[in-house]
Design a protein around this motif. Structure first.
Motif, PDB file in Angstrom:
ATOM      1  N   TRP A 402       1.437   3.549  -3.964  1.00 37.64           N
ATOM      2  CA  TRP A 402       1.417   4.937  -2.991  1.00 37.64           C
ATOM      3  C   TRP A 402       0.228   4.778  -1.979  1.00 37.64           C
ATOM      4  O   TRP A 402      -0.686   4.335  -2.612  1.00 37.64           O
ATOM      5  N   PRO A 403       0.672   5.015  -0.659  1.00 32.13           N
ATOM      6  CA  PRO A 403      -0.597   5.215   0.241  1.00 32.13           C
ATOM      7  C   PRO A 403      -1.404   6.536  -0.090  1.00 32.13           C
ATOM      8  O   PRO A 403      -0.953   7.348  -0.433  1.00 32.13           O
ATOM      9  N   GLU A 412       0.972   1.055   4.727  1.00 29.26           N
ATOM     10  CA  GLU A 412       2.277   2.103   4.753  1.00 29.26           C
ATOM     11  C   GLU A 412       3.141   1.309   3.456  1.00 29.26           C
ATOM     12  O   GLU A 412       2.630   0.209   2.901  1.00 29.26           O
ATOM     13  N   ARG A 413       3.615   2.270   2.842  1.00 29.54           N
ATOM     14  CA  ARG A 413       4.230   1.952   1.223  1.00 29.54           C
ATOM     15  C   ARG A 413       5.032   0.721   1.178  1.00 29.54           C
ATOM     16  O   ARG A 413       4.707  -0.229   0.178  1.00 29.54           O
ATOM     17  N   ALA A 419       4.517  -1.302  -4.725  1.00 34.23           N
ATOM     18  CA  ALA A 419       5.857  -0.475  -4.385  1.00 34.23           C
ATOM     19  C   ALA A 419       6.978  -1.514  -4.249  1.00 34.23           C
ATOM     20  O   ALA A 419       8.123  -0.645  -4.174  1.00 34.23           O
ATOM     21  N   CYS A 464      -2.587   7.180  -5.344  1.00 33.44           N
ATOM     22  CA  CYS A 464      -2.384   5.983  -4.920  1.00 33.44           C
ATOM     23  C   CYS A 464      -1.661   5.053  -6.160  1.00 33.44           C
ATOM     24  O   CYS A 464      -1.000   4.133  -5.799  1.00 33.44           O
ATOM     25  N   GLY A 467       1.737   8.510  -7.687  1.00 36.05           N
ATOM     26  CA  GLY A 467       2.433   9.273  -6.479  1.00 36.05           C
ATOM     27  C   GLY A 467       2.360  10.572  -6.497  1.00 36.05           C
ATOM     28  O   GLY A 467       3.215  11.324  -5.869  1.00 36.05           O
TER      29      GLY A 467
END
Length: 487
Positions: A402-403, A412-413, A419, A464, A467
């Motif tokens: 997760w970002p 980005e994810r 991810a 991160c 989530g």
């Protein structure tokens, strides 16, 4: 000379946004601030700035691109920053224009108010900055930068409070996200942490003066005594005559300090939450060896961030520790306009394999994290090219899926390997014999939570990995970011 570019071979690592530092009550405060910024250089290498105040000359500032050592050691530059009060900032951009070459984006930011001037330096990220910026512009504010931190100055300008600390309280009550702020007026040094205490900030004593720093290593370099951390949600106001005054202007909440500060961001010689960062990272290696043992001949760190965890892994497993990869210490973290040919050399310009040590061995590589995975693949290729019999990766953090929206530059994810793939799929994609990450519970045990992570009340921000965002990233949600579905 053209501005420095981000290092093309560090793009597979998470990067901190910045570090902040301030000093009051010492002669030539800006020189002490420059030293503190040098100690915090790992938190931001793109640019730095200093603002100082002298009763006769008023406020003065200098902002430059590049390293502190290249910009704030020149006597002529430092002579333009007189006074016993100064603050500084080292920058790596996340919000605003990433990699911006505009000097206007370099902090500290300065504002002139009816009761006098104030400068503000901010570590973190405001998750409602876009909404605030729209509101402020509609009401007539004229922004000079693309940084979310400038919102704080404009919110202060619109406050009706009679002094700057009270205006700062008003402003910071409007913002969401993460902030550790070091600010100054003509006579006061101010430090503030957000209610969750996501980013660090500490207080030191130097002679009759005081210092504020993102990390204790910044205090060490100027010979300051570490007094304590600024508490989550606390504002400290320091002047030379009254000393420290403490305020709690925000609603109290359970703290959620960034757990990745322990894993990677902070320097290993710093102290966080009363714990040695080095010892925590060594203990991560111990937990990792317990959770993911493997038969091998050598434990090798991916330098430099994997070193303490590799030492802990070796100590727990009994497998010898060795420097199988050597880092070119002269590479630095920036590179001026590399050619395409140099870019294609990739990680080999920064790291080299100790071939005589590696050949024929089963090697465990310990690294701090896997982000995109591209660097891990290149390092694996280098180890195999050197004749290793097997390559096993052990990662000193859980999968980064997760970002981060609280002051860390994260892809980005969709670009985060974890991810999009399972652990086995990542192993196959990187091309190693085995790949294991420390569990989230194991990471919590390593930072002192014997029972692991309490899913109902986690002690750290671990968004991160999990989530679980302690502050909803409202700007990103507005742009289409999808939060993790409730379990």
């Amino acid at each position: 000379m053209r501005p420095f570019l981000s290092h093309p071979f560090d793009d597979d690592k998470l990067k901190e946004e910045c570090g902040v530092f301030g000093v009051i009550g010492v002669s030539d405060a800006a020189n002490f601030v420059a030293l503190g910024m040098h100690a915090l250089q790992h938190r931001g290498q793109e640019a730095g700035g200093i603002v100082s105040h002298d009763p006769e000359q008023g406020f003065n500032s200098a902002r430059r691109f590049g390293y502190v050592r290249d910009n704030f050691t020149d006597p002529d530059t430092m002579a333009t920053l007189p006074g016993a009060l100064a603050i500084g900032h080292v920058r790596y951009s996340t919000a605003g224009s990433k990699g911006s070459t505009a000097i206007r984006d370099v902090q500290p930011f300065f504002g002139e108010f009816a009761m006098g001037g104030a400068a503000v330096a901010h570590n973190g990220n405001l998750t409602n900055a876009a909404a605030l910026r729209r509101e402020l512009i509609e009401r007539g504010s004229i922004f000079q930068s693309s940084s979310d931190s400038e919102c704080i100055i404009h919110l202060m300008a619109r406050s009706i409070q009679k002094n700057i600390p009270e205006r700062m309280k008003d402003a910071l009550r409007r913002v969401e996200g993460a902030f550790s702020v070091v600010a100054m007026t003509r006579t006061k040094l101010i430090g503030v942490r957000d209610p969750l205490g996501v980013r660090p900030l500490v207080i030191g004593r130097i002679g009759e003066g005081w210092a504020l720093s993102s990390e204790t290593c910044g205090l060490d370099i100027i010979g300051a005594e570490f007094i304590r951390e600024v508490e989550p949600g606390e504002m400290v106001v320091i002047d030379e005559t009254r000393g420290i005054e403490s305020f709690h202007p925000f609603e109290r909440r359970a703290a959620r300090f960034c757990i990745f500060e322990h894993v990677y961001f902070s320097r290993p010689d710093s102290i966080l939450g009363g714990r040695s960062v080095y010892e925590t990272r060594r203990q991560i290696g111990v937990e990792l060896a317990k959770e993911a043992p493997v038969d091998a001949d050598l434990v090798c760190p991916v330098p430099d961030s994997g070193t303490p965890a590799a030492i802990g892994f070796s100590q727990q497993s009994g497998i010898p520790y060795a420097m199988g990869i050597i880092r070119n210490q002269y590479m630095g973290r920036t590179f001026i306009e590399p050619t395409e040919q140099i870019r294609n050399m990739g990680v080999r310009l920064k790291l080299n394999v100790n071939r005589a040590l590696i050949k024929g061995k089963r090697v465990i590589l310990v690294d701090d994290s896997v982000v995109r995975g591209t660097t891990s693949r290149k390092i694996k290729d280098m180890i195999l090219d050197a004749g290793a019999a097997e390559v096993h990766f052990r990662i000193a953090s859980p999968p980064t899926a997760w970002p981060c929206f609280y002051g860390v530059d994260t892809p980005e994810r969709g670009k985060l390997l974890a991810a999009n793939m399972s652990e086995d799929e990542m192993r196959d994609w990187i091309g190693v014999d085995s790949l294991r990450f420390i569990s989230l519970d194991g990471l919590y045990r390593a930072v002192g939570e014997a029972g692991g992570r309490d899913p109902n009340a986690p002690r750290y921000c671990d968004a991160c990995f999990s989530g679980d965002y302690p502050v909803a990233p409202s700007d990103k949600i507005e742009q289409g970011f999808e939060m993790k579905a409730a379990e």
